[in-house]
Scaffold this active site. Structure first.
Site, PDB file in Angstrom:
ATOM      1  N   ARG A   1     -11.154   1.305  14.072  1.00  0.00           N
ATOM      2  CA  ARG A   1     -11.012   1.903  12.746  1.00  0.00           C
ATOM      3  C   ARG A   1     -11.808   1.008  11.816  1.00  0.00           C
ATOM      4  NH1 ARG A   1      -5.020   2.556  10.197  1.00  0.00           N
ATOM      5  NH2 ARG A   1      -5.323   0.304  10.096  1.00  0.00           N
TER       6      ARG A   1
ATOM      7  N   TYR B   1      11.649  33.078   1.413  1.00  0.00           N
ATOM      8  CA  TYR B   1      10.389  33.750   1.712  1.00  0.00           C
ATOM      9  C   TYR B   1      10.345  34.209   3.173  1.00  0.00           C
ATOM     10  CZ  TYR B   1       8.356  32.192  -2.713  1.00  0.00           C
ATOM     11  OH  TYR B   1       8.084  31.983  -4.035  1.00  0.00           O
TER      12      TYR B   1
ATOM     13  N   MET C   1       8.631  25.721  -2.947  1.00  0.00           N
ATOM     14  CA  MET C   1       7.979  24.641  -3.672  1.00  0.00           C
ATOM     15  C   MET C   1       8.975  23.726  -4.388  1.00  0.00           C
ATOM     16  SD  MET C   1       4.976  24.845  -6.545  1.00  0.00           S
ATOM     17  CE  MET C   1       3.858  25.689  -5.438  1.00  0.00           C
TER      18      MET C   1
ATOM     19  N   LYS D   1       0.844  -1.199   0.000  1.00  0.00           N
ATOM     20  CA  LYS D   1       0.000   0.000   0.000  1.00  0.00           C
ATOM     21  C   LYS D   1       0.880   1.250   0.000  1.00  0.00           C
ATOM     22  CE  LYS D   1      -0.457  -0.012   5.050  1.00  0.00           C
ATOM     23  NZ  LYS D   1      -1.385  -0.013   6.193  1.00  0.00           N
TER      24      LYS D   1
END
Length: 357
Positions: free
Chosen positions: A127, A246, A294, A28
């Protein structure tokens, strides 16, 4: 991202040798970020016979890749809309609820055939899985199934909560007693290392197959298959007080040399690495400075000789020096999330795909 398929094969063989039962290949999360298709083919080459995916569409991909031999099961289960293709492609659902069990029962009546299925009995996770109060209504419906195993999932094996692990084994064993006879599937990666009494007949070690450490406070007994490198695309010299990135979250405390790397959060190198992560050149560390953006990350290379780092040089993001666990701990998550994110964001290359162990 360079993925050593031979390492994945060797990890699987090591886990297989630790259990007397069946060792399932859990692929998975796109093979925990390492590439589901390539890893599954490599595991099939060394004899893996039972595969679990999370999603139905992944199971269909596995069947197309692996052919008619192995059993392929879907951890999330199957909807009524997918049942026809499930049967046509020989996919095995994991039954997680009474609703899913009713679907299988209805199809079994229509076709006059028992449907292969794993039955998930929830013993602590709250779950997926049938709850204890579901057992009485589930029991007559199980006649429509060819039960492959009764399975549960450890809630705290990662935390070495042995009391809860043993309680879950006891709960599964007791709940399975009045049901049609079938194997038990219990241990995950961590459970495999906590003792054979926790294994059951089928173990499901996912993360350890892919090199994620199954031991909470010990060295990793598994091989890390992935090496992740990022190229230097520019080198700059800063004056004292110059900002980086940034929001100017870092300022040079003195003249500094910096390298800009072609990796960022679009590639799975999380923004939380800002001003706290590090990369490695030739075994020596360079700290991340400023905000990870990014597609780019800036590191301080002032401590390196000027010729040691150059445009085109490769920075280790994960590899011989930086472990999966370190990458995860730096950003306060687990190895699964960190490596899956990097695996999805970085271009993958595979080596040793023909290795037989």
């Amino acid at each position: 991202m360079l993925v050593d398929l031979g390492a994945i094969q060797r990890n699987f063989c090591k886990l297989e040798q630790m259990t007397s039962g069946t060792c399932a290949a859990i692929v998975k999360g796109d093979g925990y970020g390492h590439g589901m298709r390539e890893a599954s083919r490599a595991l099939r080459k060394i004899g893996a016979e039972l595969f679990f995916s999370a999603r139905f569409e992944d199971a269909l991909t596995l069947r197309a890749d692996l052919g008619a031999g192995p059993r392929i099961a879907v951890l999330d289960g199957i909807s009524l809309a997918d049942m026809a293709e499930t049967r046509a492609r020989d996919i095995i659902p994991v039954v997680n609820s009474l609703e899913q069990l009713h679907v299988i029962s209805a199809v079994a009546k229509q076709t006059a055939q028992r449907i292969p299925a794993f039955i998930h009995l929830d013993t602590a996770m709250n779950r997926l899985g049938l709850a204890p109060e579901d057992d009485e209504r589930a029991e007559p419906l199980l006649a429509s199934c060819s039960v492959q195993a009764y399975m549960t999932h450890f809630a705290s094996a990662d935390d070495v909560d042995l009391d809860l692990c043993h309680l879950q084994v006891s709960r599964l064993t007791e709940r399975a007693k009045p049901l049609p006879i079938a194997p038990l599937s219990i241990a995950n990666s961590c459970g495999v290392f906590l003792g054979s009494e926790l294994h059951g007949d089928i173990v499901r070690p996912g993360k350890s197959t892919f090199g994620i450490n199954p031991l909470a406070d010990a060295d990793n007994p598994m091989e890390q298959p992935a090496t992740i490198l990022a190229p230097v695309v520019q080198i700059r010299t800063l004056k004292k007080g110059d900002p980086v990135g940034y929001s100017s979250t870092w300022h040079a405390p003195a003249p500094r040399r910096i390298a800009i790397l072609a990796i960022g959060y679009a590639n799975g190198f999380m923004r939380d690495n800002s001003n706290r992560g590090s990369v490695v050149f030739g075994g020596l560390r360079a700290p991340v400075i400023g905000r990870v953006s990014m597609d780019l990350t800036t590191v301080d290379i002032s401590a390196f000789p000027e010729t040691a780092v150059h445009v085109g040089a490769a920075a280790e993001i994960v590899g011989n020096t930086i472990t999966y666990r370190e990458v995860a701990e730096t950003i306060a998550t687990n190895e699964h999330e960190a490596i899956i994110a990097l695996g999805r964001g970085c271009k993958r290359f595979f080596v040793n795909g023909e290795t037989n162990v």
